[in-house]
Design a protein around this motif. Sequence first.
Motif, PDB file in Angstrom:
ATOM      1  N   ASP A 123      43.716  37.933  42.826  1.00  0.00           N
ATOM      2  CA  ASP A 123      42.619  38.609  43.510  1.00  0.00           C
ATOM      3  C   ASP A 123      43.032  38.974  44.941  1.00  0.00           C
ATOM      4  OD1 ASP A 123      42.606  35.798  43.670  1.00  0.00           O
ATOM      5  OD2 ASP A 123      40.506  35.700  44.234  1.00  0.00           O
ATOM      6  N   TYR A 124      44.261  38.633  45.319  1.00  0.00           N
ATOM      7  CA  TYR A 124      44.840  38.986  46.616  1.00  0.00           C
ATOM      8  C   TYR A 124      46.059  39.869  46.403  1.00  0.00           C
ATOM      9  CZ  TYR A 124      42.161  35.173  48.725  1.00  0.00           C
ATOM     10  OH  TYR A 124      41.158  34.357  49.170  1.00  0.00           O
ATOM     11  N   LYS A 149      42.710  38.481  37.589  1.00  0.00           N
ATOM     12  CA  LYS A 149      41.509  37.680  37.869  1.00  0.00           C
ATOM     13  C   LYS A 149      40.407  38.036  36.865  1.00  0.00           C
ATOM     14  CE  LYS A 149      39.067  35.017  40.693  1.00  0.00           C
ATOM     15  NZ  LYS A 149      39.217  33.685  41.008  1.00  0.00           N
ATOM     16  N   SER A 152      36.467  33.315  36.167  1.00  0.00           N
ATOM     17  CA  SER A 152      35.805  32.893  37.394  1.00  0.00           C
ATOM     18  C   SER A 152      34.786  31.822  37.072  1.00  0.00           C
ATOM     19  CB  SER A 152      35.128  34.111  38.036  1.00  0.00           C
ATOM     20  OG  SER A 152      34.089  33.732  38.889  1.00  0.00           O
TER      21      SER A 152
END
Length: 164
Positions: A123-124, A149, A152
């Motif tokens: 997610d980065y 991602k 979650s």
Amino acid sequence: MSEINNYFALILERNRLAARVAIERRKKKRIVLANGCFDLFHVGHIRYLAGAKELGECLIVGINSDEQVRKLKGENRPFTPENERAEIISALKCVDFVTIFPEPTVEELIRAIRPDFHAKGTDYTVDTVPEREIVKEYGGQVAIVGDPKDHSSTEIFRLVSGKQ
């Protein structure tokens, strides 16, 4: 219980962790730090941590304290207390050490142990990792690891609770 604990990674407070990291460095091991809340543990967490371990020989996992998880995720979180989250993470074969950090970010932990690699999830990007400048200051590297991602804890909670 002590026999079972022999199979788990060590859960250490920061000063003891820094001392252990120094020992691992003397053994020429590359130190990797991964971090997160790890609430409602799922396959995305496994893939992230396994990817982080591939970067070096000593994987340290920093876990957000209960107080910080509440600030990040909301008053109804975490679902699992910090000590239990640490125990779950410590049971993974790829994890060497676990610590719980009380600060809002992992920056102070990074400064204390100076990992060779700071691993973040997909997610980065390398450019969006908030701690990237601190890691660069001492010559470390930021690495993006894990699968997309698609998992979650927040989404799992929404699905199970029926809340949209």
